[in-house]
Design a protein around this motif. Structure first.
Motif, PDB file in Angstrom:
ATOM      1  N   VAL A  67     -17.483   6.710 -27.684  1.00  0.00           N
ATOM      2  CA  VAL A  67     -17.736   5.337 -28.115  1.00  0.00           C
ATOM      3  C   VAL A  67     -16.588   4.434 -27.653  1.00  0.00           C
ATOM      4  CG1 VAL A  67     -18.069   3.832 -30.106  1.00  0.00           C
ATOM      5  CG2 VAL A  67     -19.065   6.128 -30.106  1.00  0.00           C
ATOM      6  N   LEU A  68     -16.942   3.422 -26.849  1.00  0.00           N
ATOM      7  CA  LEU A  68     -15.991   2.423 -26.372  1.00  0.00           C
ATOM      8  C   LEU A  68     -16.141   1.167 -27.221  1.00  0.00           C
ATOM      9  CD1 LEU A  68     -13.993   1.367 -24.128  1.00  0.00           C
ATOM     10  CD2 LEU A  68     -16.054   0.629 -22.897  1.00  0.00           C
ATOM     11  N   HIS A  69     -15.050   0.704 -27.798  1.00  0.00           N
ATOM     12  CA  HIS A  69     -15.088  -0.533 -28.582  1.00  0.00           C
ATOM     13  C   HIS A  69     -13.828  -1.330 -28.307  1.00  0.00           C
ATOM     14  CE1 HIS A  69     -14.686  -3.161 -32.140  1.00  0.00           C
ATOM     15  NE2 HIS A  69     -15.998  -3.244 -32.006  1.00  0.00           N
ATOM     16  N   ASN A  70     -14.007  -2.587 -27.971  1.00  0.00           N
ATOM     17  CA  ASN A  70     -12.887  -3.509 -27.768  1.00  0.00           C
ATOM     18  C   ASN A  70     -11.854  -2.974 -26.769  1.00  0.00           C
ATOM     19  OD1 ASN A  70     -11.778  -6.012 -28.235  1.00  0.00           O
ATOM     20  ND2 ASN A  70     -10.575  -5.346 -29.986  1.00  0.00           N
ATOM     21  N   GLY A  71     -12.343  -2.411 -25.666  1.00  0.00           N
ATOM     22  CA  GLY A  71     -11.449  -1.997 -24.585  1.00  0.00           C
ATOM     23  C   GLY A  71     -10.827  -0.624 -24.708  1.00  0.00           C
ATOM     24  N   THR A  72     -11.205   0.159 -25.737  1.00  0.00           N
ATOM     25  CA  THR A  72     -10.674   1.519 -25.840  1.00  0.00           C
ATOM     26  C   THR A  72     -11.755   2.494 -26.304  1.00  0.00           C
ATOM     27  OG1 THR A  72      -9.861   1.193 -28.098  1.00  0.00           O
ATOM     28  CG2 THR A  72      -8.274   0.852 -26.328  1.00  0.00           C
ATOM     29  N   ILE A  73     -11.710   3.696 -25.740  1.00  0.00           N
ATOM     30  CA  ILE A  73     -12.572   4.771 -26.221  1.00  0.00           C
ATOM     31  C   ILE A  73     -11.954   5.264 -27.517  1.00  0.00           C
ATOM     32  CG2 ILE A  73     -13.510   7.063 -25.755  1.00  0.00           C
ATOM     33  CD1 ILE A  73     -13.314   6.375 -22.749  1.00  0.00           C
ATOM     34  N   GLN A  74     -12.730   5.221 -28.593  1.00  0.00           N
ATOM     35  CA  GLN A  74     -12.222   5.525 -29.942  1.00  0.00           C
ATOM     36  C   GLN A  74     -12.440   6.971 -30.363  1.00  0.00           C
ATOM     37  OE1 GLN A  74     -10.650   3.241 -31.978  1.00  0.00           O
ATOM     38  NE2 GLN A  74     -10.720   1.817 -30.289  1.00  0.00           N
ATOM     39  N   LYS A 109     -12.477  11.229 -34.034  1.00  0.00           N
ATOM     40  CA  LYS A 109     -11.501  10.227 -33.580  1.00  0.00           C
ATOM     41  C   LYS A 109     -10.564  10.876 -32.563  1.00  0.00           C
ATOM     42  CE  LYS A 109      -9.568   6.093 -34.601  1.00  0.00           C
ATOM     43  NZ  LYS A 109      -9.872   5.198 -33.514  1.00  0.00           N
ATOM     44  N   ILE A 110     -10.227  10.136 -31.515  1.00  0.00           N
ATOM     45  CA  ILE A 110      -9.275  10.612 -30.509  1.00  0.00           C
ATOM     46  C   ILE A 110      -8.184   9.560 -30.344  1.00  0.00           C
ATOM     47  CG2 ILE A 110     -11.008  11.983 -29.282  1.00  0.00           C
ATOM     48  CD1 ILE A 110     -11.022   9.718 -27.134  1.00  0.00           C
ATOM     49  N   GLU A 111      -7.122   9.938 -29.650  1.00  0.00           N
ATOM     50  CA  GLU A 111      -6.100   8.961 -29.265  1.00  0.00           C
ATOM     51  C   GLU A 111      -6.802   7.956 -28.356  1.00  0.00           C
ATOM     52  OE1 GLU A 111      -2.465   7.350 -29.591  1.00  0.00           O
ATOM     53  OE2 GLU A 111      -2.982   9.285 -30.488  1.00  0.00           O
ATOM     54  N   PRO A 112      -6.767   6.658 -28.682  1.00  0.00           N
ATOM     55  CA  PRO A 112      -7.530   5.670 -27.898  1.00  0.00           C
ATOM     56  C   PRO A 112      -7.195   5.711 -26.402  1.00  0.00           C
ATOM     57  CG  PRO A 112      -6.711   4.671 -29.907  1.00  0.00           C
ATOM     58  CD  PRO A 112      -6.071   6.035 -29.811  1.00  0.00           C
ATOM     59  N   ILE A 113      -8.251   5.622 -25.598  1.00  0.00           N
ATOM     60  CA  ILE A 113      -8.130   5.621 -24.139  1.00  0.00           C
ATOM     61  C   ILE A 113      -8.598   4.254 -23.639  1.00  0.00           C
ATOM     62  CG2 ILE A 113      -8.932   6.663 -21.983  1.00  0.00           C
ATOM     63  CD1 ILE A 113      -9.587   9.209 -23.649  1.00  0.00           C
ATOM     64  N   PRO A 114      -7.728   3.491 -22.969  1.00  0.00           N
ATOM     65  CA  PRO A 114      -8.150   2.176 -22.454  1.00  0.00           C
ATOM     66  C   PRO A 114      -9.242   2.316 -21.398  1.00  0.00           C
ATOM     67  CG  PRO A 114      -5.758   2.459 -22.292  1.00  0.00           C
ATOM     68  CD  PRO A 114      -6.327   3.779 -22.666  1.00  0.00           C
ATOM     69  N   MET A 115     -10.212   1.416 -21.453  1.00  0.00           N
ATOM     70  CA  MET A 115     -11.285   1.404 -20.453  1.00  0.00           C
ATOM     71  C   MET A 115     -11.898   0.015 -20.415  1.00  0.00           C
ATOM     72  SD  MET A 115     -14.627   3.835 -20.194  1.00  0.00           S
ATOM     73  CE  MET A 115     -15.574   3.897 -18.688  1.00  0.00           C
TER      74      MET A 115
END
Length: 124
Positions: A67-74, A109-115
């Motif tokens: 799930v990508l939300h607000n520029g990061t994969i959550q 939940k994962i460490e957010p990944i920018p995308m």
């Protein structure tokens, strides 16, 4: 040479049968706090979340849906099905019709990944 083509064809078919993990983008207009309410509602597996798509991805039940939300994969959820149906959302009351990626169970939940954002889905 013909044997190599046959081997390549078999490998392509096997990879296609495995399916792929996907990423979906949640619109910025939906706050993460609001979205978490839906995640919590399906966490025990008794309900399903649907994500509308124009065509089904090359994925299958049991694969991951990030799930990508607000520029990061959550984080991610398990894909529990792909369906074509019409229904009324139990959270919003909105009527939907079409093709859907279905997800249920706990959100991991994962460490957010920018995308960078996109529409629809992408392969991970």
């Amino acid at each position: 040479l013909q044997n190599m083509e046959e081997i390549r064809k078999i490998i392509r078919e096997e990879v296609s049968n495995l399916g792929m993990d996907i990423i979906i983008k949640i619109p910025k207009s939906i706050s993460w706090e609001e979205y978490k309410k839906e995640l919590n509602a399906v966490a025990d597996g008794s309900q399903v979340m649907n994500f509308k798509v124009n065509h089904f991805p090359k994925t299958k039940k049991g694969n991951k849906c990030y799930v990508l939300h607000n520029g990061t994969i959550q984080g991610w959820m398990e894909i529990v099905g792909l369906s074509e149906e019409d229904f009324v959302c139990t959270t919003t009351g909105k009527s939907w019709k079409g093709k859907f990626i279905q997800r249920s169970g706990p959100f991991h939940k994962i460490e957010p990944i920018p995308m960078k954002g996109f529409q629809g889905f992408r392969y991970f």
